[in-house]
Design an enzyme around this catalytic site. Structure first.
Site, mmCIF file in Angstrom:
data_model
loop_
_atom_site.group_PDB
_atom_site.id
_atom_site.type_symbol
_atom_site.label_atom_id
_atom_site.label_comp_id
_atom_site.label_asym_id
_atom_site.label_seq_id
_atom_site.Cartn_x
_atom_site.Cartn_y
_atom_site.Cartn_z
ATOM 1 N N ASN A 125 -9.965 -6.803 1.984
ATOM 2 C CA ASN A 125 -9.174 -5.870 2.887
ATOM 3 C C ASN A 125 -8.415 -4.648 1.945
ATOM 4 O O ASN A 125 -8.482 -3.711 2.602
ATOM 5 C CB ASN A 125 -8.045 -6.780 3.529
ATOM 6 C CG ASN A 125 -8.633 -7.646 4.400
ATOM 7 O OD1 ASN A 125 -9.333 -8.687 4.058
ATOM 8 N ND2 ASN A 125 -8.204 -7.326 5.734
ATOM 9 N N SER A 134 -7.780 -11.109 5.602
ATOM 10 C CA SER A 134 -6.582 -11.305 6.431
ATOM 11 C C SER A 134 -6.958 -10.452 7.832
ATOM 12 O O SER A 134 -7.733 -9.464 7.509
ATOM 13 C CB SER A 134 -5.519 -11.067 5.903
ATOM 14 O OG SER A 134 -4.412 -11.271 6.883
ATOM 15 N N ALA A 185 3.309 -4.096 7.397
ATOM 16 C CA ALA A 185 3.642 -4.024 8.792
ATOM 17 C C ALA A 185 4.702 -4.952 9.283
ATOM 18 O O ALA A 185 4.904 -4.994 10.492
ATOM 19 C CB ALA A 185 2.505 -4.248 9.664
ATOM 20 N N GLY A 186 5.320 -5.669 8.207
ATOM 21 C CA GLY A 186 6.363 -6.648 8.717
ATOM 22 C C GLY A 186 5.710 -7.785 9.378
ATOM 23 O O GLY A 186 6.500 -8.573 9.910
ATOM 24 N N LEU A 187 4.647 -8.231 8.981
ATOM 25 C CA LEU A 187 4.108 -9.500 9.936
ATOM 26 C C LEU A 187 3.807 -10.475 8.637
ATOM 27 O O LEU A 187 3.159 -11.379 9.056
ATOM 28 C CB LEU A 187 2.678 -8.967 10.550
ATOM 29 C CG LEU A 187 2.999 -7.922 11.603
ATOM 30 C CD1 LEU A 187 1.628 -7.762 12.424
ATOM 31 C CD2 LEU A 187 4.129 -8.503 12.760
ATOM 32 N N GLY A 188 4.289 -10.581 7.599
ATOM 33 C CA GLY A 188 4.348 -11.646 6.931
ATOM 34 C C GLY A 188 2.929 -11.549 6.000
ATOM 35 O O GLY A 188 2.296 -12.781 5.550
ATOM 36 N N SER A 189 2.076 -10.401 5.799
ATOM 37 C CA SER A 189 0.866 -10.555 5.316
ATOM 38 C C SER A 189 0.831 -11.331 3.565
ATOM 39 O O SER A 189 -0.045 -11.795 3.425
ATOM 40 C CB SER A 189 0.166 -9.307 5.198
ATOM 41 O OG SER A 189 0.961 -8.182 4.543
ATOM 42 N N SER A 190 1.994 -10.663 3.094
ATOM 43 C CA SER A 190 2.009 -11.188 1.683
ATOM 44 C C SER A 190 2.458 -12.548 1.577
ATOM 45 O O SER A 190 1.996 -13.280 0.666
ATOM 46 C CB SER A 190 3.248 -10.084 0.906
ATOM 47 O OG SER A 190 4.623 -10.637 1.452
ATOM 48 N N ASP A 234 9.571 -15.796 5.370
ATOM 49 C CA ASP A 234 8.209 -15.519 5.666
ATOM 50 C C ASP A 234 7.330 -16.636 5.116
ATOM 51 O O ASP A 234 6.439 -17.106 5.905
ATOM 52 C CB ASP A 234 7.787 -14.162 5.018
ATOM 53 C CG ASP A 234 8.472 -13.085 5.800
ATOM 54 O OD1 ASP A 234 9.511 -13.133 6.318
ATOM 55 O OD2 ASP A 234 7.811 -11.809 5.519
#
Length: 296
Positions: free
Chosen positions: A57, A137, A143-148, A203
């Protein structure tokens, strides 16, 4: 005993319904898992004495010799059976030097690599396995969507499983035990610390357990029987750094405590009220209940 077969792991993203930023300062947050996930495939190495991480990604693929990494182990290894202590400034400096990153590194690629190296060295310890790991992913970064967090959960779960610290479910519909999930979550939280500095932990908790959660000061409580919610998420395609945003709120709290403390208390009260509304509307929300959620 190290795993000798291919392993697949995935973890969901998250959205915080109420309590964003206030949760870092001990207030209540309500969060739910998303139907967008991060996926990981782990394969045993080819007996070539290397470990490889591939993150398509973000266009990153790196390989290290285990013999080079072995020299770092004494500074990282602690027992995964106990609560992780991790990561110290000295450990992060070691990793940045080893990986060739500057001390001010904040880009997505560098932070993802540092988190992987920290978890790999800390969890696997003396017997560093030869591995090939690919992580991809559905979640956009920044973006605040918990990717990390989904990334850290996936990495922690895979490394704990491959090193024999947790079981490997034999079937897709068999879940890890609560004790194993708690261990995964505790290590994922350390990965989040590498990436974000001072995360709340909400998260990675959602990434580990999924569903809907109430989170406050590290205490995780599932919210049972939440009504079906349709949530409209808009991706502005303008990335934000959670670490920078969290630091900004802390700075304002230190400079203007008389202003910020009441704000955080009000956010906490909103979270409490909205949890009450959600749990009262398990059979479906009324117009009046929706209006409460919308106003807040």
């Amino acid at each position: 005993m190290m795993v000798d077969r291919e392993l697949f792991v995935s973890a969901p993203g998250k959205v915080i319904l109420h309590g964003e930023h206030a949760v870092v300062h001990g207030k209540v947050a309500l969060a739910v898992g998303l139907n967008l996930r991060t996926f990981l495939r782990l394969r045993p190495g080819k007996d070539n004495g290397t470990v490889e991480i591939n993150l398509p990604n973000i266009g990153t693929k790196l390989t290290w010799k285990i013999s080079d990494l072995q020299a770092l182990v004494p500074s990282f290894h602690n027992s995964p059976e106990s609560k992780p202590l991790g990561p110290s400034p000295e450990q992060l400096d070691f990793l940045k030097t080893f990986a060739g990153f500057s001390n001010g590194t904040t880009d997505t690629e560098s932070l993802a690599v540092l988190a992987f190296l920290y978890l790999y060295l800390s969890i696997c310890g003396q017997a560093l396995p030869s591995l090939e790991i690919v992580v991809w992913s559905q979640l956009p970064t920044g973006a605040g969507l918990g990717s990390s967090a989904a990334y850290s959960v996936s990495i922690a779960a895979a490394l704990l499983a491959t090193s024999g610290k947790i079981s490997i479910p034999a079937q897709e519909n068999i879940r890890w035990t609560q004790a194993e999930l708690t261990l995964i979550n505790s290590w994922a939280f350390q990965g989040e610390k590498v990436i974000h500095g001072n995360p709340s932990g909400v998260d990675n908790a959602v990434g580990t357990w999924g569903g809907a959660l109430r989170f406050q000061a590290g205490e995780i409580n599932p919210i049972e029987r939440v009504p079906v919610l349709e949530i409209l998420l808009t991706n502005t395609c303008v990335p934000r750094s959670t670490k920078t945003l969290v630091a900004g709120v802390k700075d304002k709290l230190l400079k203007f405590p008389g202003i910020m403390e009441p704000v955080l208390s009000s956010i906490n009260a909103i979270s409490e009220e909205c949890q009450r509304v959600l749990q009262a509307g398990v059979e479906g929300l009324t117009i009046e209940q929706y209006s409460v959620l919308e106003v807040r």
